[in-house]
Design a protein around this motif. Sequence first.
Motif, short mmCIF file in Angstrom:
data_model
loop_
_atom_site.label_atom_id
_atom_site.label_comp_id
_atom_site.label_asym_id
_atom_site.label_seq_id
_atom_site.Cartn_x
_atom_site.Cartn_y
_atom_site.Cartn_z
N GLN B 75 -8.44 -18.54 48.01
CA GLN B 75 -7.99 -19.53 48.65
C GLN B 75 -7.28 -18.94 49.95
N ARG B 76 -7.03 -17.63 49.89
CA ARG B 76 -6.52 -16.99 51.31
C ARG B 76 -7.45 -16.89 52.41
N LEU B 78 -10.34 -18.91 52.52
CA LEU B 78 -11.09 -20.06 52.52
C LEU B 78 -10.56 -21.23 53.64
N TYR B 99 1.65 -27.97 59.76
CA TYR B 99 1.96 -28.07 58.37
C TYR B 99 0.91 -27.18 57.52
N VAL B 100 -0.46 -27.64 57.55
CA VAL B 100 -1.46 -26.90 56.92
C VAL B 100 -1.24 -25.51 56.84
N LEU B 102 1.42 -23.59 57.77
CA LEU B 102 2.36 -22.99 56.90
C LEU B 102 1.95 -22.92 55.27
N LEU B 103 1.22 -23.91 54.72
CA LEU B 103 0.93 -24.03 53.43
C LEU B 103 -0.40 -22.88 53.34
N LYS B 104 -0.84 -22.24 54.29
CA LYS B 104 -1.91 -21.33 54.28
C LYS B 104 -1.31 -19.97 54.33
N ASP B 107 3.05 -17.66 58.71
CA ASP B 107 4.50 -17.85 58.67
C ASP B 107 4.92 -17.63 60.17
N GLN B 148 -8.46 -27.71 60.61
CA GLN B 148 -7.58 -27.23 59.69
C GLN B 148 -8.34 -26.31 58.67
#
Lengths: 227, 292
Positions: B75-76, B78, B99-100, B102-104, B107, B148
């Motif tokens: 997932q990192r 993907l 936002y996406v 940040l969730l990925k 930072d 995204q």
Amino acid sequence: MRLTIWLHEARRAGPAALLAPPAALLLTAAIAMFIQLSGAGHERAERLLLAGLEAVAPLSVAMVALTIVVRETCRELHLSLPTLHLATIGRRLGVLGASTAACCLIYAAGAWLAGYRLGPGGAATLLVWAAPALWLAAFAALVAAVTRSAVLTSSLVALIWLAEQIWATVFVTPALRPLFLFFTSRVGDGPGWAANRIGLLAGGLVLLAATAAVLHRPERLLTEEDA
Amino acid sequence: MHIEIADLRRRFGRVTALDGVDLTVSGGMFGLLGTNGAGKTTLMRILAGVLPATSGRVVVGGNDLSTRGGRVAVQRRLGYLPQELGLYPDLTPTEFLDYVGLLKGLDDRAARRGQVGDLLDLVGLSDVAGRKLKGFSGGMRRRVGIAQALLGDPTLLIVDEPTVGLDPEERIRFRTLLSSLAGARTVLLSTHIVEDVAQTCRQTAVLAAGRVLFTGQVTDLTARAEGVTWEIVTAGSPPTDGVVVSAIARTDGTHYRVVSPRPPSPDAIPVSPSLEEGYVALMRSATPLPVG
């Protein structure tokens, strides 16, 4: 990064997460003020203020909590990201918890300054609202996670809340006492109060853990039927 | 990124969505074809770590998806565009991508902002970067979706039915964009629109009822209709033998292209098949080919 993600999650939790608890408490305070000014008595106003803290605020928190769990338009995308979706929902519920705590603390402090006694006083007053709010919100989150239905969950939460109000005498009995949300406003803060609060807190934590277990399984959130 | 799928099964109660899928994807753009309900979305979700498999083995870039660690590692790297991407209507594309990002795990604020700006440029949405998503058309929403997916420069891109509901111009634009992204990445395109695969992919697989019917070169799939594709020109009723793939009315009559094991009429002439006809021939034969 930390603050930015929390600001995003506060926005995703929705305005209700920030506004519902203060709105519920403000309404209660306004009615209590009206009662006081109409000469109906200090004691009646005090009882209403206490009910606002112990009954009205937890109900509004529970309704927001279930919405946070059920409502997510980008669920599948979240499940594909390296950040656990459980952590995302946890942050949103955290925002709700923080906003509720701030409102309840200000409300209780204001009432105390105005000469009203809401619960045992001191730090223990925290438990007047925190224990029922945690239990009811955790119950709402669990039912929402399991059923994924806002209508069903809000109906069940309202039913529990109403049942405890109507059959308070039944819920005061030792067997059901750990589930009784309104001990302070119905019985007082004397013997049995602390045990009731601890019971609610412990129950709330168990319900939260169960919610986390359900949310940890993506197939619980996303099934073939969703597609 | 190399993908190895062996004997993959996924059941939803009594329904079997995937029934012993074996597939190898090496790199570049790979098309996954199949009818609605063939199991494509379930396969995409499993590859994206959204759903666990019931049984079987999926290894993506050396990471076993059956473990939490393997799933997160994939997932990192993907980028995923689900079939139904619900956006947050109250956000602008910039806010949504931030936002996406940040969730990925992006930072670093400056780097994230820079990447968001670059991707909005790439998908042609810079001019509307400050507009709320609620006013976006289907095509614009898809472009936000691909932006995204590209956050964090993923090495594996999974796009599920990305061109459904788009107008022809937007579809071509989207296909071109996807092709341009395939250079150093593995792009997995799931679709039931054969033309999308014909225009973008060299490798393809066909899924039907949860099983792989075909995997190989697109040209090999086209070749499945060699010798069974016919053209008939008639002013009369359409041919009843075989599958009519296209019908174009012209002044000399209607030109029918038909896939049929034998000439559907005495004046039918054999023609070179298209990928669509290869797909029809495969589905009609209903005999699974050996995988590989």
